[in-house]
Design an enzyme around this catalytic site. Structure first.
Site, PDB file in Angstrom:
ATOM      1  N   ASP A 122       0.292 -17.022  28.224  1.00 30.96           N
ATOM      2  CA  ASP A 122      -0.314 -18.406  28.256  1.00 30.96           C
ATOM      3  C   ASP A 122      -0.872 -18.765  29.353  1.00 30.96           C
ATOM      4  O   ASP A 122      -2.018 -19.525  29.430  1.00 30.96           O
ATOM      5  CB  ASP A 122       1.036 -19.461  27.975  1.00 30.96           C
ATOM      6  CG  ASP A 122       1.391 -19.725  26.519  1.00 30.96           C
ATOM      7  OD1 ASP A 122       0.852 -18.975  25.720  1.00 30.96           O
ATOM      8  OD2 ASP A 122       1.853 -20.778  26.151  1.00 30.96           O
ATOM      9  N   TYR A 166      14.519 -11.380  23.927  1.00 31.22           N
ATOM     10  CA  TYR A 166      14.144 -11.726  22.500  1.00 31.22           C
ATOM     11  C   TYR A 166      14.969 -11.058  21.288  1.00 31.22           C
ATOM     12  O   TYR A 166      14.635 -11.434  20.119  1.00 31.22           O
ATOM     13  CB  TYR A 166      12.531 -12.058  22.255  1.00 31.22           C
ATOM     14  CG  TYR A 166      11.808 -12.682  22.876  1.00 31.22           C
ATOM     15  CD1 TYR A 166      12.089 -13.026  24.339  1.00 31.22           C
ATOM     16  CD2 TYR A 166      10.851 -13.715  22.401  1.00 31.22           C
ATOM     17  CE1 TYR A 166      11.434 -13.937  25.173  1.00 31.22           C
ATOM     18  CE2 TYR A 166      10.213 -14.777  23.112  1.00 31.22           C
ATOM     19  CZ  TYR A 166      10.377 -14.634  24.568  1.00 31.22           C
ATOM     20  OH  TYR A 166       9.828 -15.532  25.264  1.00 31.22           O
ATOM     21  N   LYS A 183       9.877  -7.097  37.241  1.00 29.72           N
ATOM     22  CA  LYS A 183      10.706  -7.648  38.302  1.00 29.72           C
ATOM     23  C   LYS A 183      11.654  -6.795  38.805  1.00 29.72           C
ATOM     24  O   LYS A 183      13.006  -7.074  38.653  1.00 29.72           O
ATOM     25  CB  LYS A 183      11.274  -9.077  37.959  1.00 29.72           C
ATOM     26  CG  LYS A 183      11.873  -9.975  38.984  1.00 29.72           C
ATOM     27  CD  LYS A 183      10.691 -10.486  39.747  1.00 29.72           C
ATOM     28  CE  LYS A 183      11.402 -11.340  40.932  1.00 29.72           C
ATOM     29  NZ  LYS A 183      10.333 -11.895  41.966  1.00 29.72           N
ATOM     30  N   ASP A 224       5.159 -13.288  27.035  1.00 27.92           N
ATOM     31  CA  ASP A 224       4.942 -14.591  26.738  1.00 27.92           C
ATOM     32  C   ASP A 224       4.571 -15.487  27.632  1.00 27.92           C
ATOM     33  O   ASP A 224       3.544 -16.247  27.412  1.00 27.92           O
ATOM     34  CB  ASP A 224       6.329 -15.034  26.058  1.00 27.92           C
ATOM     35  CG  ASP A 224       6.444 -16.093  25.185  1.00 27.92           C
ATOM     36  OD1 ASP A 224       5.191 -16.707  24.810  1.00 27.92           O
ATOM     37  OD2 ASP A 224       7.408 -16.516  24.917  1.00 27.92           O
ATOM     38  N   ASP A 252       6.026 -12.515  39.303  1.00 33.09           N
ATOM     39  CA  ASP A 252       5.754 -13.964  39.870  1.00 33.09           C
ATOM     40  C   ASP A 252       4.360 -13.479  40.887  1.00 33.09           C
ATOM     41  O   ASP A 252       3.258 -14.211  40.777  1.00 33.09           O
ATOM     42  CB  ASP A 252       6.515 -14.122  41.202  1.00 33.09           C
ATOM     43  CG  ASP A 252       7.228 -12.969  41.799  1.00 33.09           C
ATOM     44  OD1 ASP A 252       7.033 -11.861  41.455  1.00 33.09           O
ATOM     45  OD2 ASP A 252       8.189 -13.238  43.034  1.00 33.09           O
TER      46      ASP A 252
END
Ligand code: ATP
Length: 350
Positions: free
Chosen positions: A248, A138, A188, A244, A220
């Protein structure tokens, strides 16, 4: 000097859509909590958002930014509208504020509150996600070359500075120390080996120094565990993009967007932090009276806690819990009344 009441200057940036509806309720409850706990808020209205942009072409004028810098905190509703092209307000207002005010922590609690059904029976979920908020994918590094040709090439680069990673991990370790002492790094590292190596090495150093128990999950796997075994998480720390997405998912598992709160923090308090509900402008329900203000109220509780008003913050949390335990409310007004009643009751029992 005599008796004086603690006063905080807070910018009220209601923004778009249901932002004004939900922050009006939050503002009122914060004022009530202030009366109960001996502080006042000097609210400063800040009209930025879609309407302001469409009227003036301004996204974040320098003089408004300068005024915001002088406040103790910002209570934000939501920013975004179909009439404004994607990215203009997200990058020009929300992301720019994060960079300018160095809000390097995005804090999102994810607790399944009593009485809240979970789509996956995720009972036992009581985690906090600490998301790095100013770097990673970002940061805005990258670009497009050969636009509109067959060779058009778009790149986004993930920027991870050692200082940025370390301060985020230190904040998360501090939070873990105040809770169960367990910190889970989510990344990751098996594929993103460069950034992953930096995060992992610094996480081990910070854990050794602070005594927190460090755990690790690939992003994951973390998604899977969050659904299948949420109790394994307490404090999760992760980079900007993973955070992010993960937050959610966590919101969906703990009652949905209407209940989720967030803080964009400058932990050293060299400037204001920004507190906002996780949901967006929800244009589909604007003006219907259906918007749930709980996420905004819980964001205000995070704000009060950050300002040092921990007792008032706990009261707001308790009021939301009590309304939820009684079955929730069906409209913004019903929420407002029920929350004010519960808060009054909490004040009365002292
Ligand atoms: P934006 O582009 O501003 O993020 P959006 O509509 O894409 O807006 P949200 O605003 O987060 O995303 O809304 C997603 C869905 O959740 C919508 O159907 C909306 O009505 C619902 N929703 C969001 N917030 C609330 C809330 N506080 N109370 C009730 N429903 C909500």
């Amino acid at each position: 000097m005599g008796d004086h009441v603690r006063t905080y200057t807070v910018a009220h940036l209601p923004g778009d859509g249901i932002g004004p509806e939900v922050t009006a309720v939050a503002k009122d409850l914060v004022d009530r909590a202030g009366t109960m706990h001996g502080f006042t808020i000097d609210w400063r209205p800040c009209p930025l958002g879609s309407k302001h942009y469409l009227k003036t072409g301004e996204v974040l004028p320098d003089n408004v930014l300068a005024d915001l810098r002088k406040t103790d905190a910002v209570l934000l509703g939501a920013v975004g509208s179909e009439e404004v092209p994607p990215g203009v307000l997200e990058r020009g207002l929300l992301l720019r504020l994060r960079f300018e005010l160095d809000l390097y922590i995005n804090l999102r609690p994810a607790r399944l509150r009593p009485g809240v059904p979970s789509p996956h029976g995720s009972a036992g979920m009581d985690a906090v996600v600490v998301r790095e908020n100013t770097e990673g994918l970002y940061a805005g590094a990258g670009g497009i070359v050969h636009r509109d040709t067959a060779f058009e090439t778009a790149t986004e680069e993930s920027l991870n500075t050692r200082a940025g990673v370390e301060r985020c991990l230190r904040y998360a370790a501090g939070l873990a120390s105040q809770r169960s002492g367990k910190l889970t790094l989510v990344h990751k590292t098996n594929v993103l080996t460069n950034a992953g190596s930096l995060w992992m090495r610094v996480a081990h150093l910070v854990a050794a120094e602070t005594g927190v128990q460090l755990d690790y999950a690939h992003v994951d796997a973390a998604c899977l565990y969050m659904v299948s075994d949420p109790g394994r998480f307490d404090v999760i720390v992760t980079d900007n993009l993973f955070g992010d997405i993960l937050t959610d998912l966590a919101a969906a598992l703990t009652g949905g967007l209407g209940l989720s709160a967030s803080g964009n923090l400058n932990p050293e308090k060299t400037g204001p932090s920004i507190f906002e509900p996780v949901h967006g402008s929800a244009p589909d329900i604007v003006g219907t009276g259906k918007a749930n203000p709980a996420g905004a109220v819980l964001s205000s509780a995070l704000m009060l806690s950050h300002l040092g008003e921990a007792a008032a913050a706990l009261d707001l949390e308790a009021a939301v819990d009590a309304v939820l335990a009684a079955g929730g409310a069906t409209s913004t007004d019903a929420w407002a009344t029920a929350l004010a009643d519960e808060l009054g009751r909490l004040g009365g029992v002292r």
